[in-house]
Motif scaffolding. Structure first.
Motif, PDB file in Angstrom:
ATOM      1  N   ASN A  25       8.350  -0.028   3.965  1.00 60.98           N
ATOM      2  CA  ASN A  25       8.452   0.550   2.616  1.00 60.98           C
ATOM      3  C   ASN A  25       9.236   1.858   2.583  1.00 60.98           C
ATOM      4  O   ASN A  25       9.129   2.606   1.608  1.00 60.98           O
ATOM      5  CB  ASN A  25       7.059   0.778   2.011  1.00 60.98           C
ATOM      6  N   GLU A  26      10.029   2.109   3.604  1.00 63.31           N
ATOM      7  CA  GLU A  26      10.829   3.331   3.661  1.00 63.31           C
ATOM      8  C   GLU A  26      12.324   3.018   3.680  1.00 63.31           C
ATOM      9  O   GLU A  26      12.738   1.904   4.016  1.00 63.31           O
ATOM     10  CB  GLU A  26      10.469   4.167   4.893  1.00 63.31           C
ATOM     11  N   TYR A  92       5.524  13.355  -3.028  1.00 62.22           N
ATOM     12  CA  TYR A  92       4.884  12.256  -2.318  1.00 62.22           C
ATOM     13  C   TYR A  92       3.385  12.330  -2.614  1.00 62.22           C
ATOM     14  O   TYR A  92       2.790  13.407  -2.560  1.00 62.22           O
ATOM     15  CB  TYR A  92       5.084  12.379  -0.808  1.00 62.22           C
ATOM     16  N   SER A  95      -0.182   7.269  -4.214  1.00 61.35           N
ATOM     17  CA  SER A  95       0.374   6.071  -4.864  1.00 61.35           C
ATOM     18  C   SER A  95      -0.643   5.241  -5.643  1.00 61.35           C
ATOM     19  O   SER A  95      -0.280   4.248  -6.276  1.00 61.35           O
ATOM     20  CB  SER A  95       1.102   5.162  -3.865  1.00 61.35           C
ATOM     21  N   PRO A 129      10.159   7.318   1.187  1.00 62.12           N
ATOM     22  CA  PRO A 129       9.584   6.066   0.674  1.00 62.12           C
ATOM     23  C   PRO A 129      10.489   5.432  -0.382  1.00 62.12           C
ATOM     24  O   PRO A 129      11.177   6.135  -1.135  1.00 62.12           O
ATOM     25  CB  PRO A 129       8.258   6.521   0.053  1.00 62.12           C
TER      26      PRO A 129
END
Length: 343
Positions: A25-26, A92, A95, A129
């Motif tokens: 996911n990066e 960040y 989430s 991300p």
């Protein structure tokens, strides 16, 4: 690759470090532009930016206003691909909390900031991300994209949240990079803009950016002049970009009853007279910090559609190899935005 490190108070080194590898996911971004910010100078002076951070700033690559091209993606990445032009969102989070899900990641309890808590954009490459990649329109240069994040996004949001429109008089206190963004965005909304600063060169720039009136408070009582210019009423909106207690009080004093005031400039404390300046004037006072991630397309559309000359916020550009000189010049406060550029 090369990366900037702040190795001591006022000491910058450009070090050779390995190119980071994107995980699940990066995304690996090859940087094309990365803007310096006043908050970078806190680290440069050995001061903390986020008081609860336990990260050793000397190990972190600074820079939280970058743009570039996606070089490589990790597993499970779906929304971006190699070759995509992107800006990078600085916040960040976890989430999954209500703030992250709403796009206000900077309000998450687990908030971390690129360039302070983990490596940022003053380097040849950056891993971030997938969620933090913001699509950069083809109509915008990388320099425009970089200054459209922290400055452009914050001041667009400030003007929107304060209800700025073409019927209003808006006062901007402090014509540094944020204040310049305030002038540009308020004019984009069609407002009459009054710019306040003690530096004649900054006031000249404010006029070039579209400010209708400039006031130097060393020469003129700014609150009295604003009242005179508005026929005794006061301004509709005032935005403080300085963090100065004097400017914050003047912002409260210069707006009319039911006016709106926004504080963007960071400060530790401010003494006001709540009854006279705030309560009995029925003023709306808002804290303004960064932008909701979901608003990025709206922000860039506004800049493109209204021909906002956001690039004029940048007065100097440097290659990353000259980072020490760039920091020193930016710290002198004789510049507006300083931006690192790559070919």
């Amino acid at each position: 690759m090369q990366a900037v490190k702040i190795v001591g108070v006022g000491q910058i080194e450009v070090k050779d470090v390995p190119i980071p590898v994107p995980g699940d996911n990066e995304v690996l971004v090859k940087l094309k532009a990365s803007a310096l910010c006043r908050s970078d100078l806190h680290l440069y002076h050995g001061e903390s930016v986020f008081e609860d951070s336990d990260i050793d700033g000397s190990t972190i690559t600074p820079g939280h206003e970058p743009c570039g091209v996606v070089e490589k993606v990790g597993k499970n990445v779906q929304s971006v691909k190699p070759g995509d032009r992107v800006a990078v969102y600085l916040a960040y989070g976890c989430s999954s909390c209500s703030y992250c899900l709403a796009g206000d990641t900077m309000l998450c309890d687990k908030f971390r900031c690129m360039g302070f808590d983990l490596d940022g954009g003053h380097a040849d490459y950056l891993v971030t991300p997938e969620y933090n990649c913001l699509p950069l329109p083809d109509e915008m240069t990388f320099l425009q994209g970089a200054v459209s994040t922290d400055v452009g996004g914050t001041l667009y949001t400030a003007c929107r949240e304060l209800g700025v429109d073409g019927t209003q008089t808006v006062v901007i206190f402090g014509i540094g990079p944020m204040g310049c963004g305030g002038v540009l965005m308020a004019k984009g909304y069609g407002a009459k803009v009054i710019a306040i600063d003690v530096d004649p060169q900054r006031l000249k720039l404010a006029q070039e950016l579209g400010a209708d009136i400039v006031i130097n408070p060393k020469e003129t009582d700014s609150v009295a002049e604003i009242k005179r210019l508005t026929k005794g009423m006061g301004a509709d909106v005032a935005i403080d970009c300085t963090g100065s207690q004097i400017a914050q009080n003047n912002a409260l004093d210069c707006v009319k009853p039911r006016g709106k005031v926004g504080f963007i400039g960071e400060s530790k404390s401010c003494t006001i007279n709540p009854s006279d300046q705030f309560i009995r004037k029925l003023i709306d006072l808002k804290g303004l910090w960064y932008f909701n991630r979901a608003d990025w397309n709206e922000i860039t559309d506004f800049i493109i559609r209204n021909n906002v000359a956001i690039e004029k916020i940048s007065s100097h550009t440097f290659p990353i190899e000259e980072a020490a000189e760039a920091f020193k010049l930016f710290d002198s406060r004789v510049t507006q935005k300083v931006v690192f550029l790559w070919d």
